[in-house]
Design a protein around this motif. Sequence first.
Motif, PDB file in Angstrom:
ATOM      1  N   PHE A  14      35.707  65.888  25.521  1.00 52.77           N
ATOM      2  CA  PHE A  14      34.843  64.707  25.401  1.00 52.77           C
ATOM      3  C   PHE A  14      33.792  64.796  24.292  1.00 52.77           C
ATOM      4  N   CYS A  15      33.703  63.720  23.523  1.00 56.87           N
ATOM      5  CA  CYS A  15      32.603  63.572  22.562  1.00 56.87           C
ATOM      6  C   CYS A  15      31.597  62.591  23.162  1.00 56.87           C
ATOM      7  N   ALA A  16      30.465  62.450  22.498  1.00 58.67           N
ATOM      8  CA  ALA A  16      29.406  61.583  23.027  1.00 58.67           C
ATOM      9  C   ALA A  16      29.857  60.116  23.097  1.00 58.67           C
ATOM     10  N   GLY A  17      30.645  59.690  22.101  1.00 59.14           N
ATOM     11  CA  GLY A  17      31.084  58.285  22.069  1.00 59.14           C
ATOM     12  C   GLY A  17      32.017  57.950  23.220  1.00 59.14           C
ATOM     13  N   VAL A  18      32.860  58.907  23.573  1.00 60.76           N
ATOM     14  CA  VAL A  18      33.794  58.714  24.692  1.00 60.76           C
ATOM     15  C   VAL A  18      33.022  58.716  26.013  1.00 60.76           C
ATOM     16  N   ASP A  19      32.121  59.676  26.138  1.00 67.50           N
ATOM     17  CA  ASP A  19      31.283  59.770  27.337  1.00 67.50           C
ATOM     18  C   ASP A  19      30.552  58.447  27.591  1.00 67.50           C
ATOM     19  N   THR A  99      31.753  50.050  21.893  1.00 69.51           N
ATOM     20  CA  THR A  99      32.114  50.594  20.577  1.00 69.51           C
ATOM     21  C   THR A  99      31.262  51.834  20.289  1.00 69.51           C
ATOM     22  N   CYS A 100      31.915  52.919  19.848  1.00 68.06           N
ATOM     23  CA  CYS A 100      31.152  54.131  19.517  1.00 68.06           C
ATOM     24  C   CYS A 100      30.161  53.819  18.395  1.00 68.06           C
ATOM     25  N   PRO A 101      28.926  54.295  18.499  1.00 65.76           N
ATOM     26  CA  PRO A 101      27.952  54.044  17.434  1.00 65.76           C
ATOM     27  C   PRO A 101      28.420  54.545  16.059  1.00 65.76           C
ATOM     28  N   LEU A 102      29.289  55.555  16.058  1.00 69.07           N
ATOM     29  CA  LEU A 102      29.754  56.068  14.757  1.00 69.07           C
ATOM     30  C   LEU A 102      30.817  55.156  14.138  1.00 69.07           C
ATOM     31  N   VAL A 103      31.515  54.417  14.967  1.00 70.00           N
ATOM     32  CA  VAL A 103      32.436  53.391  14.456  1.00 70.00           C
ATOM     33  C   VAL A 103      31.600  52.212  13.952  1.00 70.00           C
ATOM     34  N   ASN A 104      30.596  51.890  14.739  1.00 70.40           N
ATOM     35  CA  ASN A 104      29.684  50.808  14.350  1.00 70.40           C
ATOM     36  C   ASN A 104      29.025  51.069  13.006  1.00 70.40           C
ATOM     37  N   GLN A 168      38.866  55.684   8.719  1.00 65.87           N
ATOM     38  CA  GLN A 168      38.887  55.765  10.181  1.00 65.87           C
ATOM     39  C   GLN A 168      38.101  57.018  10.562  1.00 65.87           C
ATOM     40  N   THR A 169      37.508  57.044  11.745  1.00 68.56           N
ATOM     41  CA  THR A 169      36.630  58.176  12.106  1.00 68.56           C
ATOM     42  C   THR A 169      37.392  59.408  12.582  1.00 68.56           C
ATOM     43  N   THR A 170      38.670  59.242  12.911  1.00 67.28           N
ATOM     44  CA  THR A 170      39.374  60.333  13.596  1.00 67.28           C
ATOM     45  C   THR A 170      40.547  60.899  12.787  1.00 67.28           C
ATOM     46  N   LEU A 171      40.379  60.950  11.478  1.00 69.73           N
ATOM     47  CA  LEU A 171      41.467  61.430  10.615  1.00 69.73           C
ATOM     48  C   LEU A 171      41.396  62.941  10.405  1.00 69.73           C
ATOM     49  N   ILE A 198      34.422  60.220   8.734  1.00 73.93           N
ATOM     50  CA  ILE A 198      35.075  60.979   9.812  1.00 73.93           C
ATOM     51  C   ILE A 198      33.954  61.555  10.667  1.00 73.93           C
ATOM     52  N   CYS A 199      34.023  61.332  11.973  1.00 71.50           N
ATOM     53  CA  CYS A 199      32.858  61.665  12.809  1.00 71.50           C
ATOM     54  C   CYS A 199      32.751  63.174  13.030  1.00 71.50           C
ATOM     55  N   TYR A 200      31.537  63.599  13.419  1.00 74.28           N
ATOM     56  CA  TYR A 200      31.276  65.031  13.611  1.00 74.28           C
ATOM     57  C   TYR A 200      32.197  65.603  14.692  1.00 74.28           C
ATOM     58  N   ALA A 201      32.515  64.801  15.725  1.00 74.35           N
ATOM     59  CA  ALA A 201      33.325  65.323  16.832  1.00 74.35           C
ATOM     60  C   ALA A 201      34.728  65.657  16.340  1.00 74.35           C
ATOM     61  N   THR A 202      35.286  64.785  15.516  1.00 75.49           N
ATOM     62  CA  THR A 202      36.613  65.033  14.939  1.00 75.49           C
ATOM     63  C   THR A 202      36.553  66.276  14.047  1.00 75.49           C
ATOM     64  N   GLN A 203      35.527  66.351  13.207  1.00 75.80           N
ATOM     65  CA  GLN A 203      35.403  67.491  12.284  1.00 75.80           C
ATOM     66  C   GLN A 203      35.254  68.811  13.043  1.00 75.80           C
ATOM     67  N   SER A 228      44.365  59.515  18.402  1.00 77.20           N
ATOM     68  CA  SER A 228      44.445  59.923  16.992  1.00 77.20           C
ATOM     69  C   SER A 228      43.899  61.332  16.791  1.00 77.20           C
ATOM     70  N   ASN A 229      42.697  61.592  17.296  1.00 74.56           N
ATOM     71  CA  ASN A 229      42.111  62.913  16.985  1.00 74.56           C
ATOM     72  C   ASN A 229      42.872  64.050  17.662  1.00 74.56           C
ATOM     73  N   SER A 230      43.522  63.780  18.814  1.00 80.20           N
ATOM     74  CA  SER A 230      44.330  64.824  19.473  1.00 80.20           C
ATOM     75  C   SER A 230      45.562  65.140  18.622  1.00 80.20           C
ATOM     76  N   GLY A 269      41.540  66.922  22.867  1.00 75.66           N
ATOM     77  CA  GLY A 269      41.045  65.834  22.019  1.00 75.66           C
ATOM     78  C   GLY A 269      39.751  65.259  22.587  1.00 75.66           C
ATOM     79  N   ALA A 270      39.091  64.445  21.778  1.00 79.76           N
ATOM     80  CA  ALA A 270      37.756  63.944  22.134  1.00 79.76           C
ATOM     81  C   ALA A 270      37.761  63.001  23.335  1.00 79.76           C
ATOM     82  N   SER A 271      38.949  62.550  23.747  1.00 77.40           N
ATOM     83  CA  SER A 271      38.984  61.662  24.916  1.00 77.40           C
ATOM     84  C   SER A 271      39.551  62.353  26.158  1.00 77.40           C
TER      85      SER A 271
HETATM   86  S1  SF4 Z   1      35.901  60.607  18.326  1.00 80.89           S
HETATM   87 FE1  SF4 Z   1      34.126  60.204  17.007  1.00 80.89          FE
HETATM   88  S2  SF4 Z   1      34.208  58.015  16.568  1.00 80.89           S
HETATM   89 FE2  SF4 Z   1      35.585  58.377  18.312  1.00 80.89          FE
HETATM   90  S3  SF4 Z   1      34.303  58.025  20.105  1.00 80.89           S
HETATM   91 FE3  SF4 Z   1      34.141  60.201  19.636  1.00 80.89          FE
HETATM   92  S4  SF4 Z   1      32.299  60.393  18.332  1.00 80.89           S
HETATM   93 FE4  SF4 Z   1      32.921  58.228  18.350  1.00 80.89          FE
END
Ligand code: SF4
Length: 290
Positions: A14-19, A99-104, A168-171, A198-203, A228-230, A269-271
């Motif tokens: 889990f990342c913050a955006g998913v949480d 919507t995740c703030p990082l997508v926003n 996209q944030t999850t490449l 690309i968001c910090y969680a993906t990186q 995607s990120n998985s 993955g982040a989700s």
């Molecule tokens: S993977 Fe990145 S862009 Fe997607 S929800 Fe998590 S923090 Fe947000």
Amino acid sequence: MSSKRIILANPRGFCAGVDRAIAIVDKALDKYGAPIYVRHEVVHNKYVVDGLKDRGAIFIEDIEEVPENSILIYSAHGVPLSVRLQATAKNLQMIFDATCPLVNKVHVELKTLHKQGYAIVMIGHKNHPEVEGTMGQVDGNIYLIETESDIASLPLRRDIEKIAVVTQTTLSVDETKSIIDQLQATFCNLRLPKNEDICYATQNRQDAVKKMATVCDLLIVIGSKNSSNSNRLKELAENLGIRSYLIDFAHEIDEKWLKGANTVGVSAGASAPEVLVEGVIAKLKTYDFN
Ligand code: SF4
């Protein structure tokens, strides 16, 4: 004691955006009761989505499916402006935006560039809801590319003055860098994002897999097929020369994968929630991994 080891990626899951997105649906269900309509899977994870369905969330793709006076939530991936307009034109009780703030952040940047007259190249995966949402923030003058080979067919002059790139944030961090390098070589005036899209969680999750790949015989990634990120974590491991498997649940582990392996890496993955990681560890322990 067996010498067979499990190495856990850190960070993973889990990342913050998913949480945040899951909490929005959870709270809406607590406060208003079922049904709560969610436009698209709130996050791309089967376990999470099935759990919310059991509680009364209804996942839809088309706003027309939402009955009047209902409560609607947008998924973490974001939505095109056309969907917002369609939803606000309906007689809905309430709309929440998960919507995740990082997508926003990418949406805001894109709209500013568009207003300033930039042609925008978006790097992302066709048909992914985040890409549809991001591209749908503006009306035209935006072009999607998925790979370096798509650059040649962009209908833009090489000396175009105002051209910018968003992603996209999850490449994959590495693949995206090489596409951007190629774009820069093609368009001399290319404007890069102020901050990485690309968001910090993906990186961070990709960095963790890179570190562990040197000592693992294989990598198990917990995540759904549409995450995607998985998928990027699995591909990254494969590009680094180790076998990798993407699974939703521990019971999908095939004993044959573990034959001859001494060290199994596990990431998520982040989700993907930690409870699924715990299930995989418990399963690997039955095969003598510790
Ligand atoms: S993977 Fe990145 S862009 Fe997607 S929800 Fe998590 S923090 Fe947000």
